[in-house]
Design a protein around this motif. Structure first.
Motif, PDB file in Angstrom:
ATOM      1  N   GLY A  34     -14.415  58.323  -8.361  1.00 42.73           N
ATOM      2  CA  GLY A  34     -15.604  58.170  -7.562  1.00 42.73           C
ATOM      3  C   GLY A  34     -16.241  56.821  -7.778  1.00 42.73           C
ATOM      4  O   GLY A  34     -15.817  56.020  -8.589  1.00 42.73           O
ATOM      5  N   VAL A  35     -17.285  56.614  -7.055  1.00 43.73           N
ATOM      6  CA  VAL A  35     -18.036  55.369  -7.111  1.00 43.73           C
ATOM      7  C   VAL A  35     -19.231  55.561  -8.023  1.00 43.73           C
ATOM      8  O   VAL A  35     -19.921  56.573  -7.944  1.00 43.73           O
ATOM      9  CB  VAL A  35     -18.511  54.936  -5.698  1.00 43.73           C
ATOM     10  CG1 VAL A  35     -19.388  53.706  -5.775  1.00 43.73           C
ATOM     11  CG2 VAL A  35     -17.318  54.699  -4.794  1.00 43.73           C
ATOM     12  N   GLY A  36     -19.468  54.592  -8.910  1.00 42.25           N
ATOM     13  CA  GLY A  36     -20.619  54.639  -9.799  1.00 42.25           C
ATOM     14  C   GLY A  36     -21.496  53.427  -9.591  1.00 42.25           C
ATOM     15  O   GLY A  36     -21.012  52.325  -9.374  1.00 42.25           O
ATOM     16  N   ILE A  37     -22.814  53.634  -9.646  1.00 42.13           N
ATOM     17  CA  ILE A  37     -23.775  52.549  -9.499  1.00 42.13           C
ATOM     18  C   ILE A  37     -24.709  52.581 -10.698  1.00 42.13           C
ATOM     19  O   ILE A  37     -25.284  53.625 -11.016  1.00 42.13           O
ATOM     20  CB  ILE A  37     -24.580  52.669  -8.190  1.00 42.13           C
ATOM     21  CG1 ILE A  37     -23.628  52.629  -6.985  1.00 42.13           C
ATOM     22  CG2 ILE A  37     -25.635  51.570  -8.102  1.00 42.13           C
ATOM     23  CD1 ILE A  37     -24.297  52.876  -5.656  1.00 42.13           C
ATOM     24  N   LYS A  38     -24.846  51.437 -11.345  1.00 42.62           N
ATOM     25  CA  LYS A  38     -25.730  51.322 -12.498  1.00 42.62           C
ATOM     26  C   LYS A  38     -26.695  50.164 -12.239  1.00 42.62           C
ATOM     27  O   LYS A  38     -26.260  49.051 -11.929  1.00 42.62           O
ATOM     28  CB  LYS A  38     -24.914  51.047 -13.759  1.00 42.62           C
ATOM     29  CG  LYS A  38     -25.741  50.855 -15.012  1.00 42.62           C
ATOM     30  CD  LYS A  38     -24.839  50.533 -16.200  1.00 42.62           C
ATOM     31  CE  LYS A  38     -25.657  50.184 -17.421  1.00 42.62           C
ATOM     32  NZ  LYS A  38     -24.802  49.737 -18.532  1.00 42.62           N
ATOM     33  N   VAL A  39     -28.003  50.433 -12.342  1.00 46.76           N
ATOM     34  CA  VAL A  39     -29.027  49.420 -12.129  1.00 46.76           C
ATOM     35  C   VAL A  39     -29.723  49.168 -13.458  1.00 46.76           C
ATOM     36  O   VAL A  39     -30.243  50.090 -14.083  1.00 46.76           O
ATOM     37  CB  VAL A  39     -30.047  49.863 -11.055  1.00 46.76           C
ATOM     38  CG1 VAL A  39     -31.120  48.804 -10.866  1.00 46.76           C
ATOM     39  CG2 VAL A  39     -29.345  50.171  -9.736  1.00 46.76           C
ATOM     40  N   VAL A  99     -27.153  44.991 -10.631  1.00 42.84           N
ATOM     41  CA  VAL A  99     -26.550  46.168 -10.007  1.00 42.84           C
ATOM     42  C   VAL A  99     -25.050  46.085 -10.245  1.00 42.84           C
ATOM     43  O   VAL A  99     -24.395  45.134  -9.840  1.00 42.84           O
ATOM     44  CB  VAL A  99     -26.858  46.228  -8.491  1.00 42.84           C
ATOM     45  CG1 VAL A  99     -26.171  47.426  -7.854  1.00 42.84           C
ATOM     46  CG2 VAL A  99     -28.351  46.253  -8.247  1.00 42.84           C
ATOM     47  N   GLU A 100     -24.489  47.101 -10.924  1.00 39.12           N
ATOM     48  CA  GLU A 100     -23.061  47.180 -11.190  1.00 39.12           C
ATOM     49  C   GLU A 100     -22.491  48.354 -10.401  1.00 39.12           C
ATOM     50  O   GLU A 100     -22.993  49.470 -10.497  1.00 39.12           O
ATOM     51  CB  GLU A 100     -22.803  47.390 -12.673  1.00 39.12           C
ATOM     52  CG  GLU A 100     -23.276  46.236 -13.546  1.00 39.12           C
ATOM     53  CD  GLU A 100     -23.093  46.541 -15.012  1.00 39.12           C
ATOM     54  OE1 GLU A 100     -21.998  46.239 -15.546  1.00 39.12           O
ATOM     55  OE2 GLU A 100     -24.037  47.101 -15.597  1.00 39.12           O
ATOM     56  N   ILE A 101     -21.449  48.087  -9.651  1.00 38.86           N
ATOM     57  CA  ILE A 101     -20.799  49.128  -8.858  1.00 38.86           C
ATOM     58  C   ILE A 101     -19.360  49.237  -9.340  1.00 38.86           C
ATOM     59  O   ILE A 101     -18.637  48.246  -9.384  1.00 38.86           O
ATOM     60  CB  ILE A 101     -20.847  48.805  -7.351  1.00 38.86           C
ATOM     61  CG1 ILE A 101     -22.309  48.637  -6.897  1.00 38.86           C
ATOM     62  CG2 ILE A 101     -20.135  49.880  -6.543  1.00 38.86           C
ATOM     63  CD1 ILE A 101     -22.461  48.168  -5.474  1.00 38.86           C
ATOM     64  N   THR A 102     -18.949  50.431  -9.709  1.00 36.49           N
ATOM     65  CA  THR A 102     -17.579  50.661 -10.158  1.00 36.49           C
ATOM     66  C   THR A 102     -16.892  51.632  -9.211  1.00 36.49           C
ATOM     67  O   THR A 102     -17.534  52.428  -8.544  1.00 36.49           O
ATOM     68  CB  THR A 102     -17.557  51.239 -11.587  1.00 36.49           C
ATOM     69  OG1 THR A 102     -18.320  52.440 -11.614  1.00 36.49           O
ATOM     70  CG2 THR A 102     -18.131  50.246 -12.586  1.00 36.49           C
ATOM     71  N   GLY A 103     -15.576  51.533  -9.140  1.00 33.77           N
ATOM     72  CA  GLY A 103     -14.806  52.479  -8.341  1.00 33.77           C
ATOM     73  C   GLY A 103     -14.416  51.964  -6.968  1.00 33.77           C
ATOM     74  O   GLY A 103     -13.748  52.658  -6.216  1.00 33.77           O
ATOM     75  N   ILE A 104     -14.836  50.754  -6.624  1.00 36.40           N
ATOM     76  CA  ILE A 104     -14.426  50.164  -5.347  1.00 36.40           C
ATOM     77  C   ILE A 104     -14.065  48.706  -5.580  1.00 36.40           C
ATOM     78  O   ILE A 104     -14.410  48.120  -6.589  1.00 36.40           O
ATOM     79  CB  ILE A 104     -15.523  50.261  -4.259  1.00 36.40           C
ATOM     80  CG1 ILE A 104     -16.778  49.495  -4.689  1.00 36.40           C
ATOM     81  CG2 ILE A 104     -15.841  51.684  -3.925  1.00 36.40           C
ATOM     82  CD1 ILE A 104     -17.806  49.370  -3.588  1.00 36.40           C
ATOM     83  N   GLY A 105     -13.386  48.104  -4.633  1.00 40.68           N
ATOM     84  CA  GLY A 105     -13.084  46.682  -4.726  1.00 40.68           C
ATOM     85  C   GLY A 105     -11.874  46.404  -5.590  1.00 40.68           C
ATOM     86  O   GLY A 105     -10.966  47.213  -5.716  1.00 40.68           O
TER      87      GLY A 105
END
Length: 120
Positions: free
Chosen positions: A1-6, A16-22
């Motif tokens: 899944g996609v995770g977002i950490k602020v 803002v860190e986004i994991t699971g895409i790109g």
């Protein structure tokens, strides 16, 4: 899944860190493409295609290129002296390909050969 950490940072900025895409962490950078490295391209026509065209035809062509520019949110110009088209403002390979395809249709309408593309 996609995770977002602020994470709050200094001066009210936030990380803002986004994991699971790109792309994967540590992957090498993608090589630049003509359409994305500068956003500018030149379409070269055979000698005489524009430089020897009648002024009325060039004026009509420039009007058509103005519509093309507005439709694609960029700038397309005919440079009669160099027998070329100049495109400025492409936003990526898909955008560039769509503009090139439309411009080839315009060339076909005017009985011009398809331009040969290069980054500019």
């Amino acid at each position: 899944g996609v995770g977002i950490k602020v994470t709050p940072g200094p001066s009210g900025l936030q990380l803002v860190e986004i994991t699971g895409i790109g792309r994967k962490v540590g992957a090498p950078p993608l090589p630049p493409t003509p359409a994305t490295s500068s956003g500018n391209m030149t379409g070269q026509l055979p000698p005489g295609t524009l430089s020897k065209a009648q002024e009325h035809l060039l004026n009509t062509l420039r009007g058509d290129l103005g519509h093309l520019s507005a439709n694609f949110a960029l700038r397309v110009e005919a440079e009669a002296a160099s027998d070329s088209f100049r495109i400025q403002g492409c936003e990526g390979p898909d955008h560039a390909a769509a503009v090139q395809q439309e411009l080839q249709g315009i060339c076909k309408y005017y009985n011009f050969p398809p331009p040969q593309w290069r980054p500019s």
